[in-house]
Design a protein around this motif. Structure first.
Motif, PDB file in Angstrom:
ATOM      1  N   ASP A 186       0.848  -1.252  -0.106  1.00  0.00           N
ATOM      2  CA  ASP A 186      -0.179  -0.011  -0.117  1.00  0.00           C
ATOM      3  C   ASP A 186       0.908   1.252   0.185  1.00  0.00           C
ATOM      4  O   ASP A 186       1.414   1.582   0.975  1.00  0.00           O
ATOM      5  CB  ASP A 186      -0.841  -0.179   1.312  1.00  0.00           C
ATOM      6  N   PHE A 187       1.133   1.837  -1.107  1.00  0.00           N
ATOM      7  CA  PHE A 187       1.846   3.026  -1.316  1.00  0.00           C
ATOM      8  C   PHE A 187       1.002   4.253  -1.678  1.00  0.00           C
ATOM      9  O   PHE A 187       0.092   4.094  -2.808  1.00  0.00           O
ATOM     10  CB  PHE A 187       3.091   2.822  -2.296  1.00  0.00           C
ATOM     11  N   ASN A 188       0.948   5.160  -0.969  1.00  0.00           N
ATOM     12  CA  ASN A 188       0.198   6.406  -1.304  1.00  0.00           C
ATOM     13  C   ASN A 188       0.861   7.685  -0.789  1.00  0.00           C
ATOM     14  O   ASN A 188       1.285   7.822   0.109  1.00  0.00           O
ATOM     15  CB  ASN A 188      -1.271   6.318  -0.950  1.00  0.00           C
ATOM     16  N   GLY A 189       0.853   8.680  -1.728  1.00  0.00           N
ATOM     17  CA  GLY A 189       1.533   9.983  -1.517  1.00  0.00           C
ATOM     18  C   GLY A 189       1.795  10.606  -2.729  1.00  0.00           C
ATOM     19  O   GLY A 189       0.843  10.896  -3.599  1.00  0.00           O
ATOM     20  N   ASN A 190       2.916  11.419  -2.767  1.00  0.00           N
ATOM     21  CA  ASN A 190       3.341  12.304  -3.734  1.00  0.00           C
ATOM     22  C   ASN A 190       4.459  11.931  -4.576  1.00  0.00           C
ATOM     23  O   ASN A 190       5.192  12.912  -4.978  1.00  0.00           O
ATOM     24  CB  ASN A 190       3.541  13.491  -2.893  1.00  0.00           C
TER      25      ASN A 190
END
Ligand code: NAG
Ligand code: NAG
Ligand code: NAG
Ligand code: NAG
Ligand code: NAG
Ligand code: NAG
Ligand code: NAG
Ligand code: NAG
Ligand code: NAG
Ligand code: NAG
Ligand code: NAG
Ligand code: NAG
Length: 408
Positions: free
Chosen positions: A305-309
């Motif tokens: 689960d990778f989330n960001g910018n």
């Protein structure tokens, strides 16, 4: 053998001429006479408590001082000192070894002298707002099972920094603590470091010899140095730290691995990591633009689960993700091509979500919501791909964050 029994009002224990003292109950010290009686024991088999209402003489400032400075080298049970609110100085001149050592609610305690102390099973120091240093002698404590230090004025952990091995280590809410450097090689159960030195720049931590651990959680640290770490069996988590880079050059396997809210982090490098036995989460690290520090990562047994910018993620050796795969970023030039392929090739087996150009990149289980006009970059790759049958009902991030915690 001659046996003497001390029967002062609060104190009752038996003593032999050899200085072996014992009690089944806890011996309570409330006055100087009791302190000297106990100080004449070499080994005290039982527990000792110093409590509220200590009636030793007070100085001009109303502060009290207590010395248990005779022969006492060993206490098999606990030494507990709670809510003695006028106690400013406490010393155990000969004490080498104790079961539990609990100091709690000692509002003016500023001097703690145990120059021979080297072994404690449980050290529990809570609410000691005036205690700024530990005087534990040259080597200090080298063996301990459980350490809890919370809400003290300690500026360093000198006195326990020669610890070789520890089972649980929990140091939190010590506002003056700027540095923790320990020589431990393993953490048997858990390490938790949180909310120390909040007003300044954050606590620097260094564990130069640490190789194995079960659980470790680092929060609000300014730097984290784990050069020898090889293997974490259950969970390794980094939340709200201020370090700009993180490297674990020798880490090959981890249980759940989590990087959340590390707002200054620009680089994560774990070049030998081959497997994450649990979930792998990287979220809300706003300056983390390129995630390419896991060239050997092959297996993730939980969710990824990778989330960001971030604008780029490289996981070139990925061979199996058993749980859900969620990749969401605000970057509009992010390409999902490699992961689309991994999904087609059944490397990614769980629910698959990959999308860039999102206004609110969110965690596993959320449905990506694009930011109205112009947010989707042109080209199929940036638009990403989702499993069509993704259950909309799972859109609530909080519910899923909760579920994810179980997986982690
Ligand atoms: C010492 O304290 C620990 C933790 O509070 C407790 O579990 C243990 O029973 C105590 N030992 C004795 C001998 O009182
Ligand atoms: C440590 O001491 C605090 C305060 O007395 C107590 O609440 C806590 O249960 C103790 N923890 C352990 C592990 O003994
Ligand atoms: C951190 O503390 C250790 C001993 O506790 C000391 O040797 C080291 O120099 C300190 N590091 C910094 C950066 O202050
Ligand atoms: C390790 O941490 C996880 C998640 O916080 C927890 O469920 C587990 O019980 C911990 N394991 C140990 C041995 O403390
Ligand atoms: C990292 O692992 C290598 C190979 O096992 C070893 O030689 C080196 O000393 C380790 N680094 C540290 C800091 O322990
Ligand atoms: C990691 O440590 C655990 C417990 O010490 C051990 O059982 C396991 O084999 C180790 N794994 C690796 C890959 O070294
Ligand atoms: C400490 O970290 C937590 C996240 O785990 C964060 O919510 C909190 O704001 C941080 N505190 C400071 C002072 O940075
Ligand atoms: C991250 O740090 C590693 C090790 O220092 C370095 O090799 C790599 O180039 C860095 N990556 C980025 C994106 O800065
Ligand atoms: C992976 O984690 C599971 C569950 O926590 C555990 O049973 C298993 O032994 C772990 N495998 C390895 C290789 O550490
Ligand atoms: C990331 O930040 C968003 C927005 O502040 C928040 O809703 C979400 O819960 C955060 N994610 C994590 C894993 O903390
Ligand atoms: C992404 O990074 C840019 C530039 O570093 C910043 O302006 C923007 O606010 C960040 N967006 C999010 C969602 O963190
Ligand atoms: C994506 O855009 C950022 C700036 O928004 C740029 O730094 C980066 O190099 C771009 N990446 C790719 C793969 O084009």
């Amino acid at each position: 053998m001659a046996i003497k029994a001390f029967l002062l009002p609060a104190l009752a224990f038996a003593s032999t001429v050899l200085g072996q003292c014992s009690t089944d109950a806890t011996a309570t010290i409330s006055a100087s006479g009791e302190a000297s009686a106990i100080a004449s024991c070499t080994t005290f088999d039982g527990s000792i408590a110093i409590e509220t209402g200590l009636s030793v003489p007070t100085g001009g400032d109303g502060h009290q001082s207590l010395a248990i400075d005779g022969e006492l080298t060993r206490v098999t049970g606990n030494i507990t000192v709670t809510n003695a609110v006028n106690l400013a100085t406490l010393s155990f001149a000969s004490l080498k070894r104790i079961g539990g050592f609990e100091l709690s609610g000692l509002t003016v305690l500023s001097s703690l002298n145990c120059p021979q102390l080297s072994q404690v099973d449980q050290l529990n120091f809570t609410a000691l707002p005036a205690l700024s240093q530990l005087s534990f002698g040259n080597t200090g404590i080298q063996t301990a099972q459980d350490i809890l230090i919370t809400n003290t004025n300690l500026g360093s952990l000198e006195g326990i920094d020669q610890l070789q091995k520890v089972t649980t280590f929990n140091v939190n809410n010590n506002q003056q603590l700027t540095n923790i450097s320990l020589q431990v090689t393993s953490i048997g159960v858990s390490l938790d470091i949180e909310a120390n030195d909040e007003s300044v720049s954050g606590l620097a931590t260094s564990f130069p010899l640490l190789e194995t651990a079960t659980n470790m959680t680092f929060r609000n640290c300014s730097s984290i140095n784990l050069p020898a770490l090889k293997n974490v069996t259950q969970k390794l988590g980094f939340y709200g730290n201020a370090m700009t880079g993180f490297a674990a050059p020798n880490l090959t396997t981890s249980g759940g691995l989590i990087f959340v809210d590390n707002t200054d982090l620009t680089n994560i490098s774990i070049p030998q990591l081959t497997s994450v036995n649990g979930s792998y989460q990287i979220a809300n690290n706003t300056l983390l633009k390129v995630i390419d520090g896991f060239p050997k990562l092959s297996v993730v047994t939980g969710a990824l689960d990778f989330n960001g910018n971030f604008s780029e993620v490289n996981l070139p050796d990925l061979s199996r993700v058993a749980g859900a795969f969620n990749m969401q970023t605000s970057s509009s030039n992010f390409t999902c091509d490699a992961f689309d392929k991994d999904h087609d090739n059944k490397i990614i087996r769980g629910k698959y979500t990959c999308q860039g150009g999102l206004a609110k990149p969110s965690g596993a289980g959320s449905t990506p919501t694009s930011s109205g006009s112009g947010s989707k970059a042109s080209g199929t790759s940036a638009a990403g791909h989702m499993d069509v049958n993704y259950p909309a009902v799972l859109g609530g991030t909080s519910v899923l964050a909760g579920l994810l915690q179980f997986i982690l």
